[in-house]
Design an enzyme around this catalytic site. Structure first.
Site, PDB file in Angstrom:
ATOM      1  N   VAL A   1       7.972  15.086  18.822  1.00  0.00           N
ATOM      2  CA  VAL A   1       7.679  13.147  19.257  1.00  0.00           C
ATOM      3  C   VAL A   1       8.213  12.641  17.854  1.00  0.00           C
ATOM      4  CG1 VAL A   1       4.852  13.225  20.503  1.00  0.00           C
ATOM      5  CG2 VAL A   1       5.783  13.167  18.111  1.00  0.00           C
ATOM      6  N   SER A   2       9.015  11.366  18.207  1.00  0.00           N
ATOM      7  CA  SER A   2       9.973  10.687  16.869  1.00  0.00           C
ATOM      8  C   SER A   2       9.264  10.197  16.010  1.00  0.00           C
ATOM      9  CB  SER A   2      10.668   9.606  17.241  1.00  0.00           C
ATOM     10  OG  SER A   2      11.084  11.122  18.926  1.00  0.00           O
ATOM     11  N   THR A   3       8.332   9.351  15.788  1.00  0.00           N
ATOM     12  CA  THR A   3       7.323   9.209  14.940  1.00  0.00           C
ATOM     13  C   THR A   3       5.481   9.206  14.584  1.00  0.00           C
ATOM     14  OG1 THR A   3       6.649   6.651  16.965  1.00  0.00           O
ATOM     15  CG2 THR A   3       8.541   6.643  15.321  1.00  0.00           C
TER      16      THR A   3
ATOM     17  N   GLN B   1       3.847   7.380  17.528  1.00  0.00           N
ATOM     18  CA  GLN B   1       3.510   8.323  19.228  1.00  0.00           C
ATOM     19  C   GLN B   1       2.796   9.613  18.920  1.00  0.00           C
ATOM     20  OE1 GLN B   1       7.828   8.912  19.979  1.00  0.00           O
ATOM     21  NE2 GLN B   1       8.089   7.698  21.164  1.00  0.00           N
TER      22      GLN B   1
ATOM     23  N   GLU C   1       8.286  13.257  13.806  1.00  0.00           N
ATOM     24  CA  GLU C   1       9.348  13.252  12.275  1.00  0.00           C
ATOM     25  C   GLU C   1       9.977  11.929  13.057  1.00  0.00           C
ATOM     26  OE1 GLU C   1      12.829  15.546  15.521  1.00  0.00           O
ATOM     27  OE2 GLU C   1      12.235  16.237  13.970  1.00  0.00           O
TER      28      GLU C   1
END
Length: 224
Positions: A12-14, A17, A50
Site C-alpha cells: 500500500v502506498s501510504t 492506506q 511505502e
C-alpha cells in the site's frame, strides 16, 4: 489449482492506506481467490507500507527470506503494481525465489527477466558499437586479439567464482535460518529439539529433507 507453500506480499502506498486497509483488502481477496482449491499453504502475509519516494523494501526482504526458509513461492495480487518498480524487480531477480501474480498466473521469475529487456537491449547496443569500433580499428591495421595462452588461469577463476556463488547462497540461507534457531535455543531447546521444531514448522533443509542436530549446528557455526 495452486499447489505448495506461498508467502503473500501486499503493498500500500501510504501509512493511511495501511491503517485503513484501503486497497489491502482487495489485494488479500485477490490472493485468496487465486489460491482457492488445490493443496496449498499460505505460510505468511507481509504488508509493505511505502511512499512513492522510497526505494528500500524491508518487508519485501522479509517476504523473500520467508520464501527461502520455507521453500515457498512469493505471490502478489497485481503484477502491474510492482512490475514497473525497479527495487522490486532487482530484489526478486537476485533472490532465487519463485514468483506468481494472482492477476497473471502465468507470470514467474522468467517474466521478470522480460521486464529488464530494455536494459539488456541497451547493453547489446553498447556491445554492437564496441564491435563496430574494433572492426574499424582492425581495418586501419591495428593489431587486435586477447591472451589466448592464459586458459588455465581463466578456468581457475571461473571455478573459484562458481564456488563463491554456491557459498554465497549457503551463507544467505544460514542468515535466514539463524534467527529462528537462536530464538528456539533461547527458549531452552537443544540442537536436537531445534531440528525437531523446524521439521514440525515445515521448514526444509537446503536439499529439501528433514533437519538433524548436526545440520542445525552447521548452520549456526556458519553464521558465527
Amino acid at each position: 489449482m495452486a499447489q505448495g507453500k506461498f508467502v503473500a506480499y501486499y503493498r500500500v502506498s501510504t501509512a493511511r492506506q495501511g491503517q485503513s486497509g484501503l486497497g489491502l483488502e482487495a489485494q488479500q481477496e485477490a490472493v485468496r481467490t487465486h489460491l482457492n482449491g488445490g493443496s496449498w499453504q499460505l505460510v505468511a502475509e507481509v504488508v509493505e507500507v511505502e511512499s512513492g519516494k522510497r526505494n528500500d523494501r524491508p518487508k519485501l526482504a522479509e517476504a523473500l527470506r520467508l520464501c527461502r526458509m520455507h521453500g515457498a513461492t512469493l505471490i502478489i495480487a497485481k503484477l502491474d503494481r510492482l512490475a514497473r518498480n525497479v527495487a522490486f524487480i532487482s530484489n526478486l531477480m537476485e533472490s532465487s525465489v519463485e514468483f506468481t501474480a494472482a492477476d497473471f498466473p502465468q507470470a514467474n521469475r522468467l517474466t521478470v527477466h522480460i521486464l529488464a529487456a530494455v536494459a539488456e537491449h541497451e547493453a547489446q547496443m553498447i556491445s554492437a558499437r564496441t564491435k563496430a569500433a574494433l572492426a574499424a580499428a582492425k581495418a586501419r591495421g591495428r593489431k587486435l586479439g586477447g591472451d589466448r595462452g592464459n586458459f588455465l588461469n581463466v578456468r581457475d577463476r571461473g571455478n573459484a567464482a562458481s564456488v563463491a556463488v554456491r557459498g554465497g547462497k549457503a551463507d544467505r540461507r544460514a542468515a535466514d535460518l539463524a534467527p529462528v534457531m537462536r530464538e528456539l535455543q533461547a527458549g531452552g531447546a537443544s540442537l536436537r529439539q531445534v531440528a525437531a521444531k523446524l521439521n514440525v514448522r515445515g521448514i526444509p533443509t537446503a536439499r529439501g529433507g528433514a533437519w538433524s542436530a548436526v545440520q542445525v549446528k552447521r548452520v549456526l557455526e556458519r553464521v558465527t
